[in-house]
Design a protein around this motif. Sequence first.
Motif, PDB file in Angstrom:
ATOM      1  N   LEU A 118     -33.196   9.443   3.931  1.00  0.00           N
ATOM      2  CA  LEU A 118     -34.415   8.720   4.471  1.00  0.00           C
ATOM      3  C   LEU A 118     -35.295   9.565   5.511  1.00  0.00           C
ATOM      4  O   LEU A 118     -36.396   9.414   5.287  1.00  0.00           O
ATOM      5  N   LEU A 119     -34.612  10.324   6.247  1.00  0.00           N
ATOM      6  CA  LEU A 119     -35.312  11.043   7.192  1.00  0.00           C
ATOM      7  C   LEU A 119     -36.021  12.074   6.498  1.00  0.00           C
ATOM      8  O   LEU A 119     -37.362  12.458   6.651  1.00  0.00           O
ATOM      9  N   SER A 120     -35.403  12.820   5.390  1.00  0.00           N
ATOM     10  CA  SER A 120     -36.262  13.845   4.863  1.00  0.00           C
ATOM     11  C   SER A 120     -37.426  13.023   3.767  1.00  0.00           C
ATOM     12  O   SER A 120     -38.612  13.684   3.922  1.00  0.00           O
ATOM     13  N   LEU A 121     -37.204  11.854   3.339  1.00  0.00           N
ATOM     14  CA  LEU A 121     -38.380  11.241   2.725  1.00  0.00           C
ATOM     15  C   LEU A 121     -39.692  11.023   3.629  1.00  0.00           C
ATOM     16  O   LEU A 121     -40.804  11.049   3.459  1.00  0.00           O
ATOM     17  N   CYS A 122     -39.339  10.467   4.926  1.00  0.00           N
ATOM     18  CA  CYS A 122     -40.072  10.077   5.883  1.00  0.00           C
ATOM     19  C   CYS A 122     -40.892  11.347   6.323  1.00  0.00           C
ATOM     20  O   CYS A 122     -42.192  11.289   6.556  1.00  0.00           O
ATOM     21  N   VAL A 123     -40.351  12.521   6.602  1.00  0.00           N
ATOM     22  CA  VAL A 123     -40.955  13.775   7.015  1.00  0.00           C
ATOM     23  C   VAL A 123     -41.691  14.393   5.884  1.00  0.00           C
ATOM     24  O   VAL A 123     -42.799  14.981   6.254  1.00  0.00           O
ATOM     25  N   SER A 194     -35.398  16.798   0.481  1.00  0.00           N
ATOM     26  CA  SER A 194     -35.236  15.486   0.068  1.00  0.00           C
ATOM     27  C   SER A 194     -34.463  15.268  -1.310  1.00  0.00           C
ATOM     28  O   SER A 194     -33.482  14.510  -1.551  1.00  0.00           O
ATOM     29  N   ILE A 195     -34.716  16.235  -2.324  1.00  0.00           N
ATOM     30  CA  ILE A 195     -33.894  16.156  -3.475  1.00  0.00           C
ATOM     31  C   ILE A 195     -32.559  16.505  -3.483  1.00  0.00           C
ATOM     32  O   ILE A 195     -31.491  16.000  -3.863  1.00  0.00           O
ATOM     33  N   LEU A 196     -32.225  17.643  -2.716  1.00  0.00           N
ATOM     34  CA  LEU A 196     -30.990  18.180  -2.300  1.00  0.00           C
ATOM     35  C   LEU A 196     -30.149  17.207  -1.503  1.00  0.00           C
ATOM     36  O   LEU A 196     -28.813  16.909  -1.706  1.00  0.00           O
TER      37      LEU A 196
END
Length: 244
Positions: A118-123, A194-196
Amino acid sequence: MELDRQLLLAHFAAHTLSVLAGLLVVVPMALNGSAFKGRCALFSTGYWRTENQTELTGQPGDVSHLVVQQWGPPAACQFATFVGIFTVLYGAAQGWRSLFYLHGRHDDTLFSSFLTVLLSLCVLFLSGGASVTLSMGLASWCDTVTDDNTRPYSCSESQSVPLYLDVDTSSFYTQLTLAQAALWCVTALWLTQSILSFLRLYHSHSQHISGPCLPREKELLLGHTPTDRSPSPPHCVATPTILI
């Protein structure tokens, strides 16, 4: 090498690169802010005006100089700087964490992996927005400096042309284009992270679901009686043995 360790190693490499890319955003933006005395060149508006050179340089003759009507909003520059700083700090922390996991041979919990996704997608969306903002803001400033490409020089050459402003414009194009390229690299790295993160979440979920069931399934498929008498986990369903 196991899949979880391969994903951890790839995540560590992505975090390391993100730290370097984030620094290439923060440092040029800080230098540009210092040269422009805290003003933001992005989305600035102005026009060229010809005046008597005596008023500007003390020498006779006419000279053209840039008049800035309104400097760009500070938030446009601060947004890109914030994404760069967060990327550096988060990349350093997660890189060290990945090394710790590689050394300890364990991984995040399911809940922690889910939060990381979630954090990776937001950033990722934030860095993408910052990249677009910086690119559009630089294009707008270049149109102002070159008078919509009517001046006899390009935007890159304009940093060596005296604009007669009260700020240092001798390196603005180099600084902003470097920050722009680095910010797009940051966006690409956040997409990679995000993918990883999703792959690690999927792998952890698969291990969590199939882990308790594999020994029983293997024994049942081989036609053996399970070695222990403990009841199977509720999500484990015995595979029927087909006798021919």
